[in-house]
Design an enzyme around this catalytic site. Structure first.
Site, short mmCIF file in Angstrom:
data_model
loop_
_atom_site.label_atom_id
_atom_site.label_comp_id
_atom_site.label_asym_id
_atom_site.label_seq_id
_atom_site.Cartn_x
_atom_site.Cartn_y
_atom_site.Cartn_z
N SER A 137 0.86 -1.18 0.00
CA SER A 137 0.00 0.00 0.00
C SER A 137 0.89 1.23 0.00
CB SER A 137 -0.89 0.00 1.24
OG SER A 137 -1.53 1.25 1.42
N TYR A 150 -1.78 -0.20 10.69
CA TYR A 150 -1.89 -0.65 9.30
C TYR A 150 -0.61 -0.31 8.53
CZ TYR A 150 -3.52 -1.02 4.47
OH TYR A 150 -3.64 -1.35 3.15
#
Length: 284
Positions: A137, A150
């Protein structure tokens, strides 16, 4: 090009589904994994219609490697591409996250790919070929407020992928690190938050503002999952727009990702330049 066998984790929705579909339409074979393959098959009938097969797999299970090994043997004993896509996001304040919530985030996003690789790599080493696609990501390069856990998992995947790309090169195995920006998937509608809620002091801070921004952007993300999946297929097969990118590790997807990537690079260079004298002052 001869059909290749792909294993795609987290194929029940979003980018995982798009990758499985695009790969199947290109004439390849796909083992699509999901925690609930029955439900996944009902929601995504095109996967089986195109010749794909579903595999029950929970990457947090300690049996993951064996399940993957068995599936590869049943598929003919060889595997060409593995896509580590399964994952989710836990957003909020670290203070409010329980140990169990943090452990599950890392078990899914970091240890999950490790478990899958333990099942896949022996086959790839034996055949002296293969491609590992780790779906990271932009959060793995640029951690926003509310994303500490995250981003932590995605930063871990970044470092792991860098090392793996060097470790596996002698065996003819390539590692690709995909870094999507915001794509129109269920990501912004299904992210997890701490059961404890948000500590009052964080209300109105950048952390709270980021959480609200994520919620407000759900359904308006500009990224098209099918286009992103097509670019991934092209990078793996060195076709289309990806011809000549065989030496590339990182694959940023989306203008938003590219711009944040560039800003991070500029900030790192500025940081490095400012610290040059200090860095060179510590030898004996």
């Amino acid at each position: 090009m001869a059909p290749k066998t792909w294993l795609v984790t987290g194929a029940s929705s979003g980018l995982g589904t798009a990758i499985a579909e695009v790969v199947l339409r290109a004439g390849h074979k796909v083992i699509a994994t999901a925690r609930n393959p029955t439900k996944a098959a009902q929601e995504n009938p095109q996967i089986e219609e195109l010749g794909g097969q579903w595999l029950q797999l929970d990457v947090t299970s300690t049996d993951t490697a064996k399940t993957v090994e068995d599936a590869i043997r049943q598929a003919g004993g060889s595997i060409d591409v593995v896509v580590n896509n399964a994952g989710y996001s836990l957003l909020g304040s670290i203070e409010d996250m329980s140990e169990a919530e943090i452990q599950l985030q890392f078990s899914t996003n970091v240890f999950g790919p490790v478990r899958v690789l333990k099942g896949v790599l022996p086959f790839m080493r034996a055949q002296k070929s293969g491609t590992v696609v780790n779906v990271g990501s932009i959060a793995g390069l640029d951690g926003l407020p509310c994303c500490a856990m995250y981003a932590g998992t995605k930063f871990a995947l970044e470092g792991m992928s860098e090392s793996l790309s060097r470790e596996l090169k002698p065996f003819g195995i390539r590692v690709i690190l995909v870094e999507p920006g915001l794509f129109r998937t269920k990501f912004l509608s299904t992210f997890a938050v701490p059961a404890a809620g948000l500590t009052q002091d964080y209300i109105g801070t950048p952390l709270d503002e980021s959480l609200q921004a994520f919620r407000n952007h759900d359904g308006t993300q500009k990224g098209d999952p099918l286009k992103g999946a097509q670019r991934i297929l092209e990078v793996v097969t060195q076709t289309g727009m990806a011809v000549g990118t065989d030496d590339v590790l990182r694959v940023p997807l989306g203008p938003d990702c590219f711009n944040r990537f560039q800003t991070k690079c500029d900030a790192l260079q500025k940081n490095l330049s400012k610290m040059k004298e200090i860095a060179h002052s510590t030898d004996y």
